[in-house]
Design an enzyme around this catalytic site. Structure first.
Site, PDB file in Angstrom:
ATOM      1  N   ARG A  51      -9.537   0.595   9.612  1.00  0.00           N
ATOM      2  CA  ARG A  51      -9.082  -0.779   9.747  1.00  0.00           C
ATOM      3  C   ARG A  51     -10.075  -1.639  10.516  1.00  0.00           C
ATOM      4  NH1 ARG A  51      -3.167   0.150   9.209  1.00  0.00           N
ATOM      5  NH2 ARG A  51      -2.005  -1.767   9.445  1.00  0.00           N
ATOM      6  N   ARG A  60      11.698  -1.796  10.714  1.00  0.00           N
ATOM      7  CA  ARG A  60      10.709  -1.415  11.731  1.00  0.00           C
ATOM      8  C   ARG A  60      10.682  -2.469  12.828  1.00  0.00           C
ATOM      9  NH1 ARG A  60       5.280  -0.123   8.460  1.00  0.00           N
ATOM     10  NH2 ARG A  60       4.472  -1.311  10.208  1.00  0.00           N
ATOM     11  N   ARG A  75      -0.006  -9.544  13.097  1.00  0.00           N
ATOM     12  CA  ARG A  75      -0.597  -8.476  12.278  1.00  0.00           C
ATOM     13  C   ARG A  75      -1.452  -9.060  11.156  1.00  0.00           C
ATOM     14  NH1 ARG A  75       4.604  -5.432  10.833  1.00  0.00           N
ATOM     15  NH2 ARG A  75       3.293  -4.274   9.362  1.00  0.00           N
ATOM     16  N   ARG A 116      11.460  -5.924   4.426  1.00  0.00           N
ATOM     17  CA  ARG A 116      11.260  -4.472   4.256  1.00  0.00           C
ATOM     18  C   ARG A 116      12.299  -3.694   5.055  1.00  0.00           C
ATOM     19  NH1 ARG A 116       5.420  -2.052   5.141  1.00  0.00           N
ATOM     20  NH2 ARG A 116       5.527  -3.194   7.108  1.00  0.00           N
ATOM     21  N   LYS A 163       0.828  -1.210   0.000  1.00  0.00           N
ATOM     22  CA  LYS A 163       0.000   0.000   0.000  1.00  0.00           C
ATOM     23  C   LYS A 163       0.869   1.270   0.000  1.00  0.00           C
ATOM     24  CE  LYS A 163      -2.056  -1.154   3.867  1.00  0.00           C
ATOM     25  NZ  LYS A 163      -1.314  -2.412   4.140  1.00  0.00           N
TER      26      LYS A 163
HETATM   27  P1  ADP Z   1       1.428  -1.892   7.579  1.00  0.00           P
HETATM   28  O1  ADP Z   1       1.521  -0.808   6.547  1.00  0.00           O
HETATM   29  O2  ADP Z   1       2.586  -2.795   7.542  1.00  0.00           O
HETATM   30  O3  ADP Z   1       0.122  -2.607   7.536  1.00  0.00           O
HETATM   31  P2  ADP Z   1       1.027   0.293   9.392  1.00  0.00           P
HETATM   32  O4  ADP Z   1       2.219   1.152   9.282  1.00  0.00           O
HETATM   33  O5  ADP Z   1      -0.185   0.693   8.619  1.00  0.00           O
HETATM   34  O6  ADP Z   1       1.475  -1.184   8.996  1.00  0.00           O
HETATM   35  O7  ADP Z   1       0.565   0.109  10.910  1.00  0.00           O
HETATM   36  C1  ADP Z   1       1.484  -0.182  11.942  1.00  0.00           C
HETATM   37  C2  ADP Z   1       0.731  -0.365  13.237  1.00  0.00           C
HETATM   38  O8  ADP Z   1       0.071   0.864  13.595  1.00  0.00           O
HETATM   39  C3  ADP Z   1      -0.391  -1.401  13.197  1.00  0.00           C
HETATM   40  O9  ADP Z   1       0.082  -2.716  13.442  1.00  0.00           O
HETATM   41  C4  ADP Z   1      -1.304  -0.884  14.325  1.00  0.00           C
HETATM   42  O10 ADP Z   1      -0.780  -1.222  15.611  1.00  0.00           O
HETATM   43  C5  ADP Z   1      -1.197   0.625  14.178  1.00  0.00           C
HETATM   44  N1  ADP Z   1      -2.248   1.161  13.284  1.00  0.00           N
HETATM   45  C6  ADP Z   1      -2.080   1.781  12.081  1.00  0.00           C
HETATM   46  N2  ADP Z   1      -3.257   2.158  11.558  1.00  0.00           N
HETATM   47  C7  ADP Z   1      -4.214   1.780  12.448  1.00  0.00           C
HETATM   48  C8  ADP Z   1      -5.636   1.869  12.468  1.00  0.00           C
HETATM   49  N3  ADP Z   1      -6.341   2.431  11.461  1.00  0.00           N
HETATM   50  N4  ADP Z   1      -6.279   1.344  13.545  1.00  0.00           N
HETATM   51  C9  ADP Z   1      -5.618   0.787  14.573  1.00  0.00           C
HETATM   52  N5  ADP Z   1      -4.285   0.654  14.618  1.00  0.00           N
HETATM   53  C10 ADP Z   1      -3.565   1.149  13.556  1.00  0.00           C
HETATM   54  P1  ADP Z   2       2.251  -1.914   3.214  1.00  0.00           P
HETATM   55  O1  ADP Z   2       2.270  -0.402   3.214  1.00  0.00           O
HETATM   56  O2  ADP Z   2       1.015  -2.465   2.572  1.00  0.00           O
HETATM   57  O3  ADP Z   2       2.514  -2.524   4.553  1.00  0.00           O
HETATM   58  P2  ADP Z   2       4.783  -1.687   1.708  1.00  0.00           P
HETATM   59  O4  ADP Z   2       4.432  -0.790   0.553  1.00  0.00           O
HETATM   60  O5  ADP Z   2       5.590  -1.109   2.786  1.00  0.00           O
HETATM   61  O6  ADP Z   2       3.437  -2.409   2.264  1.00  0.00           O
HETATM   62  O7  ADP Z   2       5.512  -2.984   1.087  1.00  0.00           O
HETATM   63  C1  ADP Z   2       5.951  -4.039   1.928  1.00  0.00           C
HETATM   64  C2  ADP Z   2       7.294  -4.571   1.412  1.00  0.00           C
HETATM   65  O8  ADP Z   2       7.103  -5.285   0.180  1.00  0.00           O
HETATM   66  C3  ADP Z   2       8.319  -3.497   1.108  1.00  0.00           C
HETATM   67  O9  ADP Z   2       9.585  -4.012   1.431  1.00  0.00           O
HETATM   68  C4  ADP Z   2       8.184  -3.259  -0.403  1.00  0.00           C
HETATM   69  O10 ADP Z   2       9.413  -2.830  -0.990  1.00  0.00           O
HETATM   70  C5  ADP Z   2       7.798  -4.654  -0.899  1.00  0.00           C
HETATM   71  N1  ADP Z   2       6.849  -4.635  -2.015  1.00  0.00           N
HETATM   72  C6  ADP Z   2       5.824  -3.759  -2.225  1.00  0.00           C
HETATM   73  N2  ADP Z   2       5.129  -4.098  -3.329  1.00  0.00           N
HETATM   74  C7  ADP Z   2       5.708  -5.224  -3.829  1.00  0.00           C
HETATM   75  C8  ADP Z   2       5.441  -6.086  -4.964  1.00  0.00           C
HETATM   76  N3  ADP Z   2       4.417  -5.831  -5.786  1.00  0.00           N
HETATM   77  N4  ADP Z   2       6.255  -7.161  -5.151  1.00  0.00           N
HETATM   78  C9  ADP Z   2       7.274  -7.426  -4.284  1.00  0.00           C
HETATM   79  N5  ADP Z   2       7.575  -6.659  -3.204  1.00  0.00           N
HETATM   80  C10 ADP Z   2       6.810  -5.585  -2.973  1.00  0.00           C
END
Ligand code: ADP
Ligand code: ADP
Length: 219
Positions: A88, A160, A171, A127, A13
């Site tokens: 979420r 992270r 998660r 990542r 995303k």
């Molecule tokens: P990812 O992109 O890998 O899914 P995020 O950066 O969006 O992770 O979120 C990291 C953490 O922040 C989540 O595991 C949760 O603890 C918290 N978080 C983020 N967005 C929300 C939300 N909309 N509601 C509740 N917790 C959230």
């Molecule tokens: P999210 O915000 O949904 O948690 P990220 O955009 O941070 O996800 O992507 C998670 C990890 O996967 C990062 O290390 C990113 O470089 C990698 N990644 C993202 N999109 C792709 C894809 N289409 N194929 C392979 N790796 C990807």
């Protein structure tokens, strides 16, 4: 224009949102990035959110909804928002709808980036994110030009603390239990668009452009 970006952790995303804002006149609002900023600054919200984030659990709805509504107000009207990581839960989605309705607005489209669970763990554990601008890389699928350095020249890359195997599993479980029901929520409203996120970064980007070009004017 208000876009909600759904998808499991590690689906891509954040990576895609950064490319979408370059093409469309929209702002990227990531709840995870805002929470990490609060933690870095040691705010009361950051302190309250810490234990949930470290365990891979969701931060309580009331804290998140207040934070996101404040953020949207702060940013103002502009060309629109892409909400990444929010809502979420069904509760958050209802609160978002109610807050938008007060201003005569609504969510225009909910994009859902679909990636099989088997791929998520390797995406997340590989990542690495820039410690300054937050841009995400992957040690194998999307490495930086120079080892451990952000391509934007701003800072070293870090892992992270919640991107470790055991937290990642929780998660992903949390996503299925609490966030996946939002797919049906937006489907029922008639504004869900599913995108296959199980392919390379460029291919996903093209699919997103194909969907969004029909509804959002490019810059
Ligand atoms: P990812 O992109 O890998 O899914 P995020 O950066 O969006 O992770 O979120 C990291 C953490 O922040 C989540 O595991 C949760 O603890 C918290 N978080 C983020 N967005 C929300 C939300 N909309 N509601 C509740 N917790 C959230
Ligand atoms: P999210 O915000 O949904 O948690 P990220 O955009 O941070 O996800 O992507 C998670 C990890 O996967 C990062 O290390 C990113 O470089 C990698 N990644 C993202 N999109 C792709 C894809 N289409 N194929 C392979 N790796 C990807």
């Amino acid at each position: 224009m208000i876009i909600v970006f759904l998808g499991p952790p590690g689906a891509g995303k954040g990576t895609q949102c950064k490319m979408l804002v370059d093409r469309y006149n929209m702002l990227h609002i990531s709840s995870g990035d805002i929470l990490r900023r609060h933690r870095k600054e040691g705010t009361e919200l950051g302190q309250k959110a810490q234990s949930y984030m470290d365990a891979g659990d969701l931060v309580p709805d009331d804290l998140i909804v207040a934070m996101m509504i404040e953020e949207m107000k702060k940013i103002g009207q502009g060309g629109g928002f892409i909400l990444d990581g929010f809502p979420r839960t069904i509760g958050q989605a209802r609160e978002l709808d109610a807050a938008l309705e007060k201003e005569g607005k609504s969510v225009d489209v909910a994009l859902c980036l679909e990636v099989d669970d088997s791929k998520l763990e390797e995406r997340i554990t590989g990542r690495r994110s820039c410690s300054v601008c937050g841009k995400a890389y992957h040690i194998q699928f999307n490495p930086p030009r120079q080892k451990n350095q952000c391509d934007n020249g701003c800072g070293p890359l870090v892992q992270r603390p919640d991107d470790t195997e055991d937290v990642v599993r929780n998660r992903i479980k949390t996503y299925h239990d609490q966030t996946a029901p939002l797919v049906a929520y937006y489907q029922n409203k008639g504004n869900l668009q599913s995108i296959n996120g199980d392919v390379g970064i460029e291919q996903v980007r093209e699919s997103l452009f194909e969907v969004l070009d029909k509804i959002v004017p490019a810059r």
